[in-house]
Design a protein around this motif. Structure first.
Motif, PDB file in Angstrom:
ATOM      1  N   LEU A  81       5.104  76.828  54.658  1.00  0.00           N
ATOM      2  CA  LEU A  81       6.016  76.882  53.520  1.00  0.00           C
ATOM      3  C   LEU A  81       5.294  77.410  52.291  1.00  0.00           C
ATOM      4  CD1 LEU A  81       7.550  73.407  54.235  1.00  0.00           C
ATOM      5  CD2 LEU A  81       8.780  75.565  54.382  1.00  0.00           C
ATOM      6  N   GLU A  82       6.010  78.141  51.456  1.00  0.00           N
ATOM      7  CA  GLU A  82       5.436  78.690  50.228  1.00  0.00           C
ATOM      8  C   GLU A  82       5.293  77.605  49.169  1.00  0.00           C
ATOM      9  OE1 GLU A  82       4.486  81.904  49.395  1.00  0.00           O
ATOM     10  OE2 GLU A  82       4.724  82.418  51.507  1.00  0.00           O
ATOM     11  N   HIS A  83       4.121  77.549  48.552  1.00  0.00           N
ATOM     12  CA  HIS A  83       3.842  76.642  47.440  1.00  0.00           C
ATOM     13  C   HIS A  83       3.221  77.449  46.310  1.00  0.00           C
ATOM     14  CE1 HIS A  83       3.786  74.007  50.981  1.00  0.00           C
ATOM     15  NE2 HIS A  83       4.166  73.040  50.156  1.00  0.00           N
ATOM     16  N   PRO A  84       3.541  77.088  45.058  1.00  0.00           N
ATOM     17  CA  PRO A  84       2.883  77.814  43.970  1.00  0.00           C
ATOM     18  C   PRO A  84       1.405  77.446  43.885  1.00  0.00           C
ATOM     19  CG  PRO A  84       4.204  76.027  43.085  1.00  0.00           C
ATOM     20  CD  PRO A  84       4.465  76.077  44.572  1.00  0.00           C
TER      21      PRO A  84
ATOM     22  N   ASN B 199       3.767  68.823  48.046  1.00  0.00           N
ATOM     23  CA  ASN B 199       3.244  69.695  49.082  1.00  0.00           C
ATOM     24  C   ASN B 199       4.002  69.336  50.361  1.00  0.00           C
ATOM     25  OD1 ASN B 199       1.278  71.651  50.063  1.00  0.00           O
ATOM     26  ND2 ASN B 199       0.438  69.933  51.209  1.00  0.00           N
ATOM     27  N   GLN B 200       4.424  70.327  51.115  1.00  0.00           N
ATOM     28  CA  GLN B 200       5.102  70.097  52.382  1.00  0.00           C
ATOM     29  C   GLN B 200       4.384  70.866  53.485  1.00  0.00           C
ATOM     30  OE1 GLN B 200       9.220  71.355  51.465  1.00  0.00           O
ATOM     31  NE2 GLN B 200       9.799  69.248  51.942  1.00  0.00           N
ATOM     32  N   VAL B 201       4.116  70.182  54.578  1.00  0.00           N
ATOM     33  CA  VAL B 201       3.524  70.831  55.744  1.00  0.00           C
ATOM     34  C   VAL B 201       4.292  70.378  56.978  1.00  0.00           C
ATOM     35  CG1 VAL B 201       1.202  71.072  54.776  1.00  0.00           C
ATOM     36  CG2 VAL B 201       1.790  69.017  56.031  1.00  0.00           C
ATOM     37  N   TYR B 202       4.419  71.290  57.927  1.00  0.00           N
ATOM     38  CA  TYR B 202       5.066  70.941  59.180  1.00  0.00           C
ATOM     39  C   TYR B 202       4.095  70.169  60.057  1.00  0.00           C
ATOM     40  CZ  TYR B 202       9.319  73.621  58.545  1.00  0.00           C
ATOM     41  OH  TYR B 202      10.530  74.077  58.098  1.00  0.00           O
ATOM     42  N   GLN B 203       4.613  69.107  60.638  1.00  0.00           N
ATOM     43  CA  GLN B 203       3.885  68.342  61.639  1.00  0.00           C
ATOM     44  C   GLN B 203       4.868  68.176  62.791  1.00  0.00           C
ATOM     45  OE1 GLN B 203       2.538  64.188  60.890  1.00  0.00           O
ATOM     46  NE2 GLN B 203       0.610  65.236  60.497  1.00  0.00           N
ATOM     47  N   GLY B 204       4.734  69.022  63.789  1.00  0.00           N
ATOM     48  CA  GLY B 204       5.747  69.074  64.838  1.00  0.00           C
ATOM     49  C   GLY B 204       7.024  69.621  64.248  1.00  0.00           C
ATOM     50  N   THR B 205       8.117  68.883  64.400  1.00  0.00           N
ATOM     51  CA  THR B 205       9.393  69.320  63.835  1.00  0.00           C
ATOM     52  C   THR B 205       9.681  68.671  62.481  1.00  0.00           C
ATOM     53  OG1 THR B 205      10.558  67.579  65.040  1.00  0.00           O
ATOM     54  CG2 THR B 205      10.399  69.746  66.105  1.00  0.00           C
TER      55      THR B 205
ATOM     56  N   GLU C 195       8.867  74.024  45.179  1.00  0.00           N
ATOM     57  CA  GLU C 195       8.747  75.278  44.438  1.00  0.00           C
ATOM     58  C   GLU C 195       8.270  75.070  43.004  1.00  0.00           C
ATOM     59  OE1 GLU C 195      12.504  77.257  44.956  1.00  0.00           O
ATOM     60  OE2 GLU C 195      11.977  77.921  46.984  1.00  0.00           O
ATOM     61  N   ALA C 196       8.489  73.870  42.453  1.00  0.00           N
ATOM     62  CA  ALA C 196       7.994  73.555  41.108  1.00  0.00           C
ATOM     63  C   ALA C 196       6.527  73.141  41.133  1.00  0.00           C
ATOM     64  CB  ALA C 196       8.835  72.448  40.488  1.00  0.00           C
ATOM     65  N   GLY C 197       6.000  72.845  42.333  1.00  0.00           N
ATOM     66  CA  GLY C 197       4.605  72.427  42.448  1.00  0.00           C
ATOM     67  C   GLY C 197       4.403  70.927  42.367  1.00  0.00           C
ATOM     68  N   VAL C 198       5.491  70.156  42.505  1.00  0.00           N
ATOM     69  CA  VAL C 198       5.391  68.695  42.419  1.00  0.00           C
ATOM     70  C   VAL C 198       4.943  68.097  43.753  1.00  0.00           C
ATOM     71  CG1 VAL C 198       6.666  66.553  41.966  1.00  0.00           C
ATOM     72  CG2 VAL C 198       7.124  68.600  40.595  1.00  0.00           C
TER      73      VAL C 198
END
Length: 106
Positions: A4-7, A68-74, A63-66
């Protein structure tokens, strides 16, 4: 693996952070994440909104930078970008979390 895109830190703007924090549902996400050490999946955070609306709220926070999201499986694992926000805006996150914790939940 999907990413995912992060600033970047230098792209985080105060007005975007304040906008992201202006919604009660997003505040609830931030308040919850402030109590976790290793982050939490979206499904662990009980929001009284539809799944698509919840997805929108997470996207605004990311998207505001508050957060962080990362995929872990689904699942998407969410965590606060505390170090980045504390560096850019000292005391802001603690003040927001404190205020959100004091107000009654909806």
């Amino acid at each position: 693996m999907r990413v995912l895109e992060h600033p970047d830190v230098e792209e985080i703007r105060l007005e975007a952070v304040l906008h992201a924090l202006s919604d009660p549902m997003r505040l609830e996400v931030v308040r919850f994440l402030a109590t976790t050490e290793n982050g939490a999946a979206c499904s662990e955070i009980d929001l009284a909104v539809s799944k698509s609306t919840g997805t929108h709220h997470y996207r605004v926070l990311r998207e505001a930078g508050v957060i962080n999201q990362v995929y872990q499986g689904t699942s998407k694992i969410n965590s606060l970008r505390r170090a980045d926000l504390d560096e850019l805006f000292p005391g802001l996150l603690d003040s927001v979390v404190s205020a959100a914790t004091r107000r009654p939940r909806r």
